[in-house]
Design an enzyme around this catalytic site. Structure first.
Site, PDB file in Angstrom:
ATOM      1  N   GLY A  12       0.869  -1.239  -0.197  1.00  0.00           N
ATOM      2  CA  GLY A  12       0.059   0.048   0.139  1.00  0.00           C
ATOM      3  C   GLY A  12       0.807   1.248   0.097  1.00  0.00           C
ATOM      4  N   ASN A  14       1.832   3.083  -2.482  1.00  0.00           N
ATOM      5  CA  ASN A  14       1.014   4.021  -3.625  1.00  0.00           C
ATOM      6  C   ASN A  14      -0.019   4.726  -3.072  1.00  0.00           C
ATOM      7  OD1 ASN A  14       2.415   4.314  -6.218  1.00  0.00           O
ATOM      8  ND2 ASN A  14       2.844   2.174  -5.767  1.00  0.00           N
ATOM      9  N   ARG A  65     -13.938 -14.461 -10.807  1.00  0.00           N
ATOM     10  CA  ARG A  65     -13.722 -13.258 -11.076  1.00  0.00           C
ATOM     11  C   ARG A  65     -15.078 -12.166 -11.021  1.00  0.00           C
ATOM     12  NH1 ARG A  65      -9.397 -11.551 -12.455  1.00  0.00           N
ATOM     13  NH2 ARG A  65      -8.836 -13.583 -13.434  1.00  0.00           N
ATOM     14  N   MET A  90      -3.802  -6.891  -7.074  1.00  0.00           N
ATOM     15  CA  MET A  90      -3.097  -7.978  -7.813  1.00  0.00           C
ATOM     16  C   MET A  90      -4.352  -8.759  -8.766  1.00  0.00           C
ATOM     17  SD  MET A  90      -0.103  -7.201  -7.449  1.00  0.00           S
ATOM     18  CE  MET A  90       0.587  -8.825  -8.249  1.00  0.00           C
ATOM     19  N   ARG A  91      -5.346  -8.163  -9.239  1.00  0.00           N
ATOM     20  CA  ARG A  91      -6.288  -8.794  -9.782  1.00  0.00           C
ATOM     21  C   ARG A  91      -6.686  -8.259 -11.128  1.00  0.00           C
ATOM     22  NH1 ARG A  91      -8.903 -12.982  -7.927  1.00  0.00           N
ATOM     23  NH2 ARG A  91     -11.070 -12.271  -8.467  1.00  0.00           N
ATOM     24  N   HIS A 109       2.083   0.876 -13.029  1.00  0.00           N
ATOM     25  CA  HIS A 109       2.594  -0.238 -13.428  1.00  0.00           C
ATOM     26  C   HIS A 109       4.462   0.001 -13.291  1.00  0.00           C
ATOM     27  CE1 HIS A 109       3.581  -4.340 -15.058  1.00  0.00           C
ATOM     28  NE2 HIS A 109       4.424  -3.334 -15.896  1.00  0.00           N
ATOM     29  N   ASP A 145      -2.237  -4.129 -18.398  1.00  0.00           N
ATOM     30  CA  ASP A 145      -1.485  -3.150 -18.465  1.00  0.00           C
ATOM     31  C   ASP A 145      -1.470  -2.604 -19.885  1.00  0.00           C
ATOM     32  OD1 ASP A 145      -0.682  -3.748 -15.781  1.00  0.00           O
ATOM     33  OD2 ASP A 145       0.817  -5.213 -16.593  1.00  0.00           O
TER      34      ASP A 145
HETATM   35  C1  GRF Z   1       3.808  -1.122  -7.351  1.00  0.00           C
HETATM   36  O1  GRF Z   1       5.030  -1.581  -7.457  1.00  0.00           O
HETATM   37  C2  GRF Z   1       3.043  -0.989  -8.275  1.00  0.00           C
HETATM   38  O2  GRF Z   1       3.717  -0.410  -9.447  1.00  0.00           O
HETATM   39  C3  GRF Z   1       2.519  -2.377  -8.834  1.00  0.00           C
HETATM   40  O3  GRF Z   1       2.533  -3.070  -7.416  1.00  0.00           O
HETATM   41  C4  GRF Z   1       3.272  -2.480  -6.612  1.00  0.00           C
HETATM   42  C5  GRF Z   1       2.428  -2.013  -5.341  1.00  0.00           C
HETATM   43  O4  GRF Z   1       3.267  -1.470  -4.290  1.00  0.00           O
HETATM   44  N1  GRF Z   1       1.237  -2.216  -9.454  1.00  0.00           N
HETATM   45  P1  GRF Z   1       2.421  -0.757  -3.137  1.00  0.00           P
HETATM   46  O5  GRF Z   1       1.523  -1.713  -2.259  1.00  0.00           O
HETATM   47  O6  GRF Z   1       1.654   0.459  -3.545  1.00  0.00           O
HETATM   48  O7  GRF Z   1       3.641  -0.433  -2.212  1.00  0.00           O
END
Ligand code: GRF
Length: 201
Positions: A12, A14, A65, A90-91, A109, A145
């Site tokens: 988390g 980001n 899904r 991650m989905r 990404h 992506d």
């Molecule tokens: C990041 O590298 C993002 O680009 C990818 O998954 C990772 C997530 O990291 N999609 P965080 O959970 O935000 O630390």
């Protein structure tokens, strides 16, 4: 006021970068209305709770899904949501999910797309031997992506790098890029021409 929903599955960082940007006024007139994780043990969801945000766990385990996406969209629809930010979610979203929110779902990404889509992009870039890599914030469409690119930030791959140090340097750029992208989208001052995201003057 604009309302953001964050979808995550793990650490988390980001999400925290976006939340910090809102708190610090780098993203103005915005609030996070929901943080949703498909993983009960995601560190990001514990952080969301600590920050007093509306933190929801909607487990994906044992669901198709479509079943899971319907549950997530139902939760989103219970909240005000102007923009959905995938942040380490991650989905893969089903086409139905994507169609509920046209040009309202962003993903980050850790590579300069279209290079190295899919899992472990930083490791892919390191193993390939590229000298420059980075991150991409893009709209989510039905393909992995793939949607129109909003922001990219680059970084050098150093002789002294290993996969871990490279991933950490990309992550610094990710945190800056996501705030930039959210601001661009919330401004509404853009158009999408084919695949091209164009700022309007
Ligand atoms: C990041 O590298 C993002 O680009 C990818 O998954 C990772 C997530 O990291 N999609 P965080 O959970 O935000 O630390």
């Amino acid at each position: 006021m604009k309302y953001l929903a964050i979808l995550l599955s793990g650490r988390g960082s980001n999400f925290v970068a976006i939340a910090d940007s809102i708190d610090a006024g780098r993203i103005r007139d915005a609030r996070i209305s929901a943080v949703i994780s498909n993983k009960p043990d995601a560190a990001g969801i514990a952080t969301a709770r600590q920050r007093g945000l509306n933190a929801l766990v909607i487990p994906s385990k044992g669901k198709t899904r479509e079943q899971h996406d319907h549950a997530v969209v139902a939760a989103l629809k219970e909240n005000r949501v102007d923009l959905i930010c995938l942040a380490g979610y991650m989905r893969l979203l089903s086409p139905w999910f994507v169609q509920q929110y046209p040009h309202k779902i962003l993903n980050i990404h850790p590579s300069l797309l279209p290079a190295f889509p899919g899992l472990e992009a930083q490791e892919q870039a390191f193993a390939y031997g590229v000298k420059v890599t980075g991150c991409t914030v893009h709209f989510v469409d039905e393909e992995l992506d793939h949607g129109p690119i909003i922001v990219q930030r680059s970084c050098q791959v150093l002789e002294t790098d290993n996969e871990r140090t490279l991933a950490a340097r990309i992550l610094e750029q990710e945190h800056i890029a996501y705030t930039e992208a959210v601001n661009l989208i919330l401004s509404g001052n853009f158009e999408i021409v084919g695949r091209r995201f164009c700022k309007k003057n």
